[in-house]
Scaffold this active site. Structure first.
Site, PDB file in Angstrom:
ATOM      1  N   ASN A  51       6.726 -23.977  -2.872  1.00  0.00           N
ATOM      2  CA  ASN A  51       6.202 -23.040  -2.780  1.00  0.00           C
ATOM      3  C   ASN A  51       7.517 -22.331  -3.659  1.00  0.00           C
ATOM      4  OD1 ASN A  51       7.282 -22.752  -0.453  1.00  0.00           O
ATOM      5  ND2 ASN A  51       5.953 -20.940   0.068  1.00  0.00           N
ATOM      6  N   ILE A  52       7.099 -21.575  -4.555  1.00  0.00           N
ATOM      7  CA  ILE A  52       8.391 -19.973  -5.336  1.00  0.00           C
ATOM      8  C   ILE A  52       7.307 -18.983  -5.846  1.00  0.00           C
ATOM      9  CG2 ILE A  52       9.191 -20.080  -7.369  1.00  0.00           C
ATOM     10  CD1 ILE A  52       9.127 -23.657  -7.724  1.00  0.00           C
ATOM     11  N   CYS A  62       1.930 -22.099  -5.319  1.00  0.00           N
ATOM     12  CA  CYS A  62       2.268 -22.661  -4.649  1.00  0.00           C
ATOM     13  C   CYS A  62       2.695 -24.225  -4.559  1.00  0.00           C
ATOM     14  CB  CYS A  62       0.885 -23.051  -4.060  1.00  0.00           C
ATOM     15  SG  CYS A  62       0.354 -21.778  -3.375  1.00  0.00           S
ATOM     16  N   GLU A  64       2.506 -27.225  -3.794  1.00  0.00           N
ATOM     17  CA  GLU A  64       1.026 -27.967  -3.827  1.00  0.00           C
ATOM     18  C   GLU A  64       0.753 -28.036  -5.859  1.00  0.00           C
ATOM     19  OE1 GLU A  64       0.223 -25.720  -1.651  1.00  0.00           O
ATOM     20  OE2 GLU A  64      -0.385 -26.717  -0.631  1.00  0.00           O
ATOM     21  N   CYS A 100      -4.169 -23.769  -0.381  1.00  0.00           N
ATOM     22  CA  CYS A 100      -5.366 -22.474  -0.227  1.00  0.00           C
ATOM     23  C   CYS A 100      -6.159 -23.241  -1.885  1.00  0.00           C
ATOM     24  CB  CYS A 100      -4.541 -21.475  -2.104  1.00  0.00           C
ATOM     25  SG  CYS A 100      -4.651 -22.097  -3.197  1.00  0.00           S
ATOM     26  N   CYS A 103      -5.207 -23.932  -5.721  1.00  0.00           N
ATOM     27  CA  CYS A 103      -5.072 -25.497  -5.440  1.00  0.00           C
ATOM     28  C   CYS A 103      -5.488 -26.180  -5.373  1.00  0.00           C
ATOM     29  CB  CYS A 103      -3.586 -25.164  -4.400  1.00  0.00           C
ATOM     30  SG  CYS A 103      -2.104 -24.472  -4.448  1.00  0.00           S
TER      31      CYS A 103
HETATM   32  N1  THU Z   1       1.617 -21.217  -0.162  1.00  0.00           N
HETATM   33  C1  THU Z   1       1.899 -23.167  -0.330  1.00  0.00           C
HETATM   34  O1  THU Z   1       2.245 -22.668  -1.013  1.00  0.00           O
HETATM   35  N2  THU Z   1       0.894 -24.029   0.330  1.00  0.00           N
HETATM   36  C2  THU Z   1      -0.562 -23.633   1.098  1.00  0.00           C
HETATM   37  O2  THU Z   1      -1.020 -24.747   0.788  1.00  0.00           O
HETATM   38  C3  THU Z   1      -0.693 -22.229   1.303  1.00  0.00           C
HETATM   39  C4  THU Z   1       0.413 -21.087   0.814  1.00  0.00           C
HETATM   40  C5  THU Z   1       2.648 -20.780   0.073  1.00  0.00           C
HETATM   41  C6  THU Z   1       1.936 -19.609  -0.847  1.00  0.00           C
HETATM   42  C7  THU Z   1       3.163 -18.282   0.146  1.00  0.00           C
HETATM   43  O3  THU Z   1       4.489 -18.980  -1.006  1.00  0.00           O
HETATM   44  C8  THU Z   1       3.197 -18.669   1.547  1.00  0.00           C
HETATM   45  O4  THU Z   1       3.242 -20.018   1.662  1.00  0.00           O
HETATM   46  C9  THU Z   1       1.940 -17.625   1.543  1.00  0.00           C
HETATM   47  O5  THU Z   1       1.128 -17.739   1.757  1.00  0.00           O
END
Ligand code: THU
Length: 147
Positions: A51-52, A62, A64, A100, A103
């Protein structure tokens, strides 16, 4: 039969491990929730993503989607599975982190009902087919010209 199952088990474990490692790249100064993903392409290539986050929070990407966008940008279009590991930054991934909605929609663009989602806590994993996490997807077929 059993041999094939063992082979798949080893492959899934390795993919889950790649997702755990990918968390190390996470840029998450706002949520402090680090996520890693490892996407298995049909030709066996694996793309990692993390995640960035962004100060304008909606621009956050995210893990994914990072993995998907990297793979698609390199020309991949067919995918078999994605492993996901998430949890509080600086700690091992203690919980199962499900993708989420955004994604899931990105997955719907490229993946069929049998695409596999592996949620891992770093020790074990839960495996779900895409059709179970996004029933009734809206996908490219829905925009095809009606005969
Ligand atoms: N996030 C993801 O990268 N993937 C997921 O499946 C759920 C949430 C990240 C987004 C954000 O940077 C952090 O998690 C909190 O929501």
């Amino acid at each position: 039969m059993e041999e094939k199952r063992d082979k798949m088990e080893g492959l899934y474990q390795a993919l889950a491990q790649r997702a755990v490692e990918a968390r190390e790249g996470a840029y998450c100064p706002y949520s402090h929730f680090a996520v890693g993903a490892a996407l298995l392409c049909a030709d066996g290539t694996v793309y990692a993503g993390c995640n960035i986050e962004n100060a304008g929070l909606t621009a956050t990407n995210c893990a994914e989607r990072t993995a998907f966008f990297r793979a698609v940008a390199d020309g991949h279009r067919k995918f078999l599975a994605i492993a996901i590991a998430g949890g509080p930054e600086g700690e091992p991934p203690a919980q199962l982190c499900a993708p989420c909605g955004v994604c899931r929609q990105v997955m719907a663009e490229f993946c069929g009902p049998d695409f596999e989602i592996l949620l891992t806590d770093g020790t074990t994993y839960r495996r779900l087919p895409f059709r179970e996490i996004l029933p009734l997807p809206f996908g490219p077929g829905d925009l095809a010209p009606q005969g």
